[in-house]
Design a protein around this motif. Sequence first.
Motif, PDB file in Angstrom:
ATOM      1  N   HIS A 170       0.852  -1.086   0.128  1.00 54.36           N
ATOM      2  CA  HIS A 170       0.203  -0.058  -0.219  1.00 54.36           C
ATOM      3  C   HIS A 170       0.870   1.101  -0.094  1.00 54.36           C
ATOM      4  CE1 HIS A 170       0.417   1.357   4.515  1.00 54.36           C
ATOM      5  NE2 HIS A 170       0.899  -0.198   4.476  1.00 54.36           N
ATOM      6  N   LEU A 171       0.187   2.559  -0.345  1.00 54.58           N
ATOM      7  CA  LEU A 171       1.055   3.736  -0.237  1.00 54.58           C
ATOM      8  C   LEU A 171       0.869   4.308   0.781  1.00 54.58           C
ATOM      9  CD1 LEU A 171       0.754   5.140  -4.203  1.00 54.58           C
ATOM     10  CD2 LEU A 171       3.013   3.945  -2.995  1.00 54.58           C
ATOM     11  N   GLN A 172       1.873   5.169   1.421  1.00 54.37           N
ATOM     12  CA  GLN A 172       1.657   5.918   2.664  1.00 54.37           C
ATOM     13  C   GLN A 172       2.787   6.881   2.332  1.00 54.37           C
ATOM     14  OE1 GLN A 172       1.871   3.833   6.491  1.00 54.37           O
ATOM     15  NE2 GLN A 172       2.809   5.816   7.498  1.00 54.37           N
ATOM     16  N   ASP A 173       2.155   8.415   2.362  1.00 60.28           N
ATOM     17  CA  ASP A 173       2.866   9.451   2.162  1.00 60.28           C
ATOM     18  C   ASP A 173       3.673   9.254   0.837  1.00 60.28           C
ATOM     19  OD1 ASP A 173       1.784  10.644   4.481  1.00 60.28           O
ATOM     20  OD2 ASP A 173       3.098   9.800   5.551  1.00 60.28           O
ATOM     21  N   GLY A 174       3.372   8.513  -0.356  1.00 63.70           N
ATOM     22  CA  GLY A 174       4.073   8.486  -1.351  1.00 63.70           C
ATOM     23  C   GLY A 174       5.140   7.478  -1.227  1.00 63.70           C
ATOM     24  N   VAL A 175       5.190   6.659  -0.402  1.00 61.89           N
ATOM     25  CA  VAL A 175       6.095   5.614  -0.405  1.00 61.89           C
ATOM     26  C   VAL A 175       5.356   4.048  -0.176  1.00 61.89           C
ATOM     27  CG1 VAL A 175       7.924   4.442   1.427  1.00 61.89           C
ATOM     28  CG2 VAL A 175       7.655   7.046   1.247  1.00 61.89           C
ATOM     29  N   LEU A 176       5.899   3.233  -1.093  1.00 59.46           N
ATOM     30  CA  LEU A 176       5.422   1.971  -1.147  1.00 59.46           C
ATOM     31  C   LEU A 176       5.863   1.404   0.369  1.00 59.46           C
ATOM     32  CD1 LEU A 176       3.808  -0.136  -2.831  1.00 59.46           C
ATOM     33  CD2 LEU A 176       6.075  -1.003  -3.549  1.00 59.46           C
ATOM     34  N   HIS A 177       4.662   0.814   1.076  1.00 61.38           N
ATOM     35  CA  HIS A 177       4.740  -0.049   2.346  1.00 61.38           C
ATOM     36  C   HIS A 177       4.487  -1.357   2.084  1.00 61.38           C
ATOM     37  CE1 HIS A 177       5.428   3.028   5.448  1.00 61.38           C
ATOM     38  NE2 HIS A 177       5.582   3.872   4.321  1.00 61.38           N
ATOM     39  N   VAL A 178       5.177  -2.509   2.648  1.00 60.40           N
ATOM     40  CA  VAL A 178       4.771  -3.625   2.489  1.00 60.40           C
ATOM     41  C   VAL A 178       4.737  -4.226   4.108  1.00 60.40           C
ATOM     42  CG1 VAL A 178       5.595  -6.141   1.924  1.00 60.40           C
ATOM     43  CG2 VAL A 178       6.510  -3.989   0.852  1.00 60.40           C
ATOM     44  N   ASP A 179       3.428  -4.564   4.582  1.00 64.71           N
ATOM     45  CA  ASP A 179       3.100  -4.421   5.771  1.00 64.71           C
ATOM     46  C   ASP A 179       2.378  -6.094   5.854  1.00 64.71           C
ATOM     47  OD1 ASP A 179       3.822  -2.363   6.876  1.00 64.71           O
ATOM     48  OD2 ASP A 179       2.132  -1.530   6.545  1.00 64.71           O
ATOM     49  N   ASP A 180       2.563  -6.718   7.090  1.00 63.64           N
ATOM     50  CA  ASP A 180       1.650  -8.280   6.911  1.00 63.64           C
ATOM     51  C   ASP A 180       0.496  -7.675   7.764  1.00 63.64           C
ATOM     52  OD1 ASP A 180       4.205  -9.195   6.392  1.00 63.64           O
ATOM     53  OD2 ASP A 180       5.042  -9.827   8.345  1.00 63.64           O
ATOM     54  N   LEU A 181      -0.725  -8.252   6.839  1.00 62.65           N
ATOM     55  CA  LEU A 181      -1.828  -7.978   7.348  1.00 62.65           C
ATOM     56  C   LEU A 181      -2.990  -9.390   7.404  1.00 62.65           C
ATOM     57  CD1 LEU A 181      -1.448  -4.676   6.492  1.00 62.65           C
ATOM     58  CD2 LEU A 181      -3.869  -4.938   5.768  1.00 62.65           C
ATOM     59  N   HIS A 182      -3.828  -9.347   8.183  1.00 60.67           N
ATOM     60  CA  HIS A 182      -4.362 -10.675   8.570  1.00 60.67           C
ATOM     61  C   HIS A 182      -5.417 -10.613   7.205  1.00 60.67           C
ATOM     62  CE1 HIS A 182      -8.513 -12.332  10.092  1.00 60.67           C
ATOM     63  NE2 HIS A 182      -7.482 -13.001  10.592  1.00 60.67           N
ATOM     64  N   TRP A 183      -5.561 -11.961   6.699  1.00 56.47           N
ATOM     65  CA  TRP A 183      -6.536 -12.187   5.696  1.00 56.47           C
ATOM     66  C   TRP A 183      -7.864 -12.430   6.278  1.00 56.47           C
ATOM     67  CZ3 TRP A 183      -5.864 -16.735   1.577  1.00 56.47           C
ATOM     68  CH2 TRP A 183      -7.005 -16.548   0.559  1.00 56.47           C
ATOM     69  N   GLY A 184      -8.593 -11.438   5.905  1.00 57.86           N
ATOM     70  CA  GLY A 184      -9.992 -11.509   6.458  1.00 57.86           C
ATOM     71  C   GLY A 184     -10.386 -10.085   7.003  1.00 57.86           C
ATOM     72  N   TYR A 185     -11.517  -9.824   6.838  1.00 57.11           N
ATOM     73  CA  TYR A 185     -11.976  -8.403   7.326  1.00 57.11           C
ATOM     74  C   TYR A 185     -13.243  -8.249   7.902  1.00 57.11           C
ATOM     75  CZ  TYR A 185     -13.453  -3.418   7.673  1.00 57.11           C
ATOM     76  OH  TYR A 185     -13.743  -2.177   7.802  1.00 57.11           O
ATOM     77  N   ARG A 186     -13.530  -7.392   8.836  1.00 60.74           N
ATOM     78  CA  ARG A 186     -14.911  -7.582   9.537  1.00 60.74           C
ATOM     79  C   ARG A 186     -14.792  -6.141  10.090  1.00 60.74           C
ATOM     80  NH1 ARG A 186     -17.601 -11.753  12.850  1.00 60.74           N
ATOM     81  NH2 ARG A 186     -15.885 -11.088  14.288  1.00 60.74           N
ATOM     82  N   ALA A 187     -15.726  -4.934   9.791  1.00 59.54           N
ATOM     83  CA  ALA A 187     -15.667  -3.763  10.587  1.00 59.54           C
ATOM     84  C   ALA A 187     -15.995  -4.094  11.847  1.00 59.54           C
ATOM     85  CB  ALA A 187     -16.798  -2.924   9.777  1.00 59.54           C
ATOM     86  N   SER A 188     -15.447  -3.087  12.810  1.00 58.05           N
ATOM     87  CA  SER A 188     -15.737  -3.223  14.119  1.00 58.05           C
ATOM     88  C   SER A 188     -17.188  -3.216  14.865  1.00 58.05           C
ATOM     89  CB  SER A 188     -14.892  -2.249  14.888  1.00 58.05           C
ATOM     90  OG  SER A 188     -15.310  -0.977  14.491  1.00 58.05           O
ATOM     91  N   TRP A 189     -17.939  -2.165  13.950  1.00 63.03           N
ATOM     92  CA  TRP A 189     -19.304  -2.121  14.177  1.00 63.03           C
ATOM     93  C   TRP A 189     -20.136  -3.481  13.959  1.00 63.03           C
ATOM     94  CZ3 TRP A 189     -22.652  -2.660  10.182  1.00 63.03           C
ATOM     95  CH2 TRP A 189     -22.025  -2.377   8.946  1.00 63.03           C
ATOM     96  N   ALA A 190     -19.687  -4.307  13.001  1.00 61.58           N
ATOM     97  CA  ALA A 190     -20.343  -5.368  12.659  1.00 61.58           C
ATOM     98  C   ALA A 190     -20.106  -6.760  13.271  1.00 61.58           C
ATOM     99  CB  ALA A 190     -19.844  -5.541  11.147  1.00 61.58           C
ATOM    100  N   ALA A 191     -19.405  -6.705  14.272  1.00 60.13           N
ATOM    101  CA  ALA A 191     -18.907  -7.927  14.969  1.00 60.13           C
ATOM    102  C   ALA A 191     -20.070  -8.739  15.464  1.00 60.13           C
ATOM    103  CB  ALA A 191     -18.427  -7.719  16.230  1.00 60.13           C
ATOM    104  N   GLU A 192     -21.310  -8.249  15.659  1.00 62.36           N
ATOM    105  CA  GLU A 192     -22.405  -9.249  16.108  1.00 62.36           C
ATOM    106  C   GLU A 192     -23.356  -9.366  14.637  1.00 62.36           C
ATOM    107  OE1 GLU A 192     -22.405 -10.797  18.935  1.00 62.36           O
ATOM    108  OE2 GLU A 192     -20.418  -9.591  19.433  1.00 62.36           O
ATOM    109  N   LYS A 193     -23.167  -8.519  13.678  1.00 60.19           N
ATOM    110  CA  LYS A 193     -24.081  -8.803  12.673  1.00 60.19           C
ATOM    111  C   LYS A 193     -23.566  -9.418  11.455  1.00 60.19           C
ATOM    112  CE  LYS A 193     -25.559  -3.944  14.138  1.00 60.19           C
ATOM    113  NZ  LYS A 193     -25.596  -2.687  13.621  1.00 60.19           N
ATOM    114  N   LEU A 194     -22.237  -9.296  11.147  1.00 57.25           N
ATOM    115  CA  LEU A 194     -21.811 -10.120   9.903  1.00 57.25           C
ATOM    116  C   LEU A 194     -20.639 -10.811  10.003  1.00 57.25           C
ATOM    117  CD1 LEU A 194     -21.650  -6.550   7.580  1.00 57.25           C
ATOM    118  CD2 LEU A 194     -23.477  -8.642   7.559  1.00 57.25           C
ATOM    119  N   PRO A 195     -20.460 -11.925   9.151  1.00 52.54           N
ATOM    120  CA  PRO A 195     -19.340 -12.799   9.196  1.00 52.54           C
ATOM    121  C   PRO A 195     -17.961 -12.254   8.747  1.00 52.54           C
ATOM    122  CG  PRO A 195     -20.654 -13.399   7.395  1.00 52.54           C
ATOM    123  CD  PRO A 195     -21.469 -12.305   8.219  1.00 52.54           C
ATOM    124  N   ILE A 196     -16.847 -12.704   9.160  1.00 51.30           N
ATOM    125  CA  ILE A 196     -15.743 -12.153   8.676  1.00 51.30           C
ATOM    126  C   ILE A 196     -15.592 -12.519   7.008  1.00 51.30           C
ATOM    127  CG2 ILE A 196     -13.092 -12.485   8.665  1.00 51.30           C
ATOM    128  CD1 ILE A 196     -13.338 -13.152  11.547  1.00 51.30           C
TER     129      ILE A 196
END
Length: 223
Positions: free
Chosen positions: A45-71
């Motif tokens: 991803h880009l941050q301030d014009g610099v390419l960053h390589v970060d380790d991210l968790h494969w799977g997303y769920r918005a914090s507000w959706a914890a009791e409403k939606l699956p990952i």
Amino acid sequence: MCGRFDQNDNARRYVSAFGWADAAYDSEAAPTFNAAPGTYRPVFHLQDGVLHVDDLHWGYRASWAAEKLPISYNARVEKLTNNYWGRLLKAGRAVVPANGWYEWTGEKGHRQPWHIHRKDGEPLFMLALANFGPFKEHKAESGFVLVTADSSGGMVDVHDRRPVVLNAADAATWLDPDLSRDEAEMLARQMALGVDAFEWYRVSTDVNYAGRDGAHLAEPIAD
């Protein structure tokens, strides 16, 4: 799609193939032939014009959706501008580099895995949406999903969905924060590599097990 992918090279080699001279690395994830949902994988991803390589968790769920939606592990390109994905489409565009991905055919209990990759052997740059930064309750709050599209015919004999893969230059444009949400969606739809850019073959059923790894998982087996 997509339930596993092959990310067997190191992050620096993927950055080189992406066409960037350097990047800011915050990645310690080891290469794997069998990346599975719920694991941490290198993401561009880009941050301030610099390419960053970060380790991210494969799977997303918005914090507000914890009791409403699956990952979620994938996001359909047809729904990128909806209320759920729209925020990430604006500020969370990312790219996941890989050598290929896996799909399965056949009946339950007799599933045959396939390795799908570019015909020219070049790395894949798969479009992703991500939420960067620390999580509060669950690691999926700061995770990523792969963007998928209809397989458009030729690949449908393996699966009806596929990741949206762009060439390096178009994938870099996807990361550009100046690109609007509508422009980003149009890019994903119009510039995705077509079915004719890929080939696929059967591989060992060892890939069915998330804990297994090794080069043999990506090698073709006899029909």
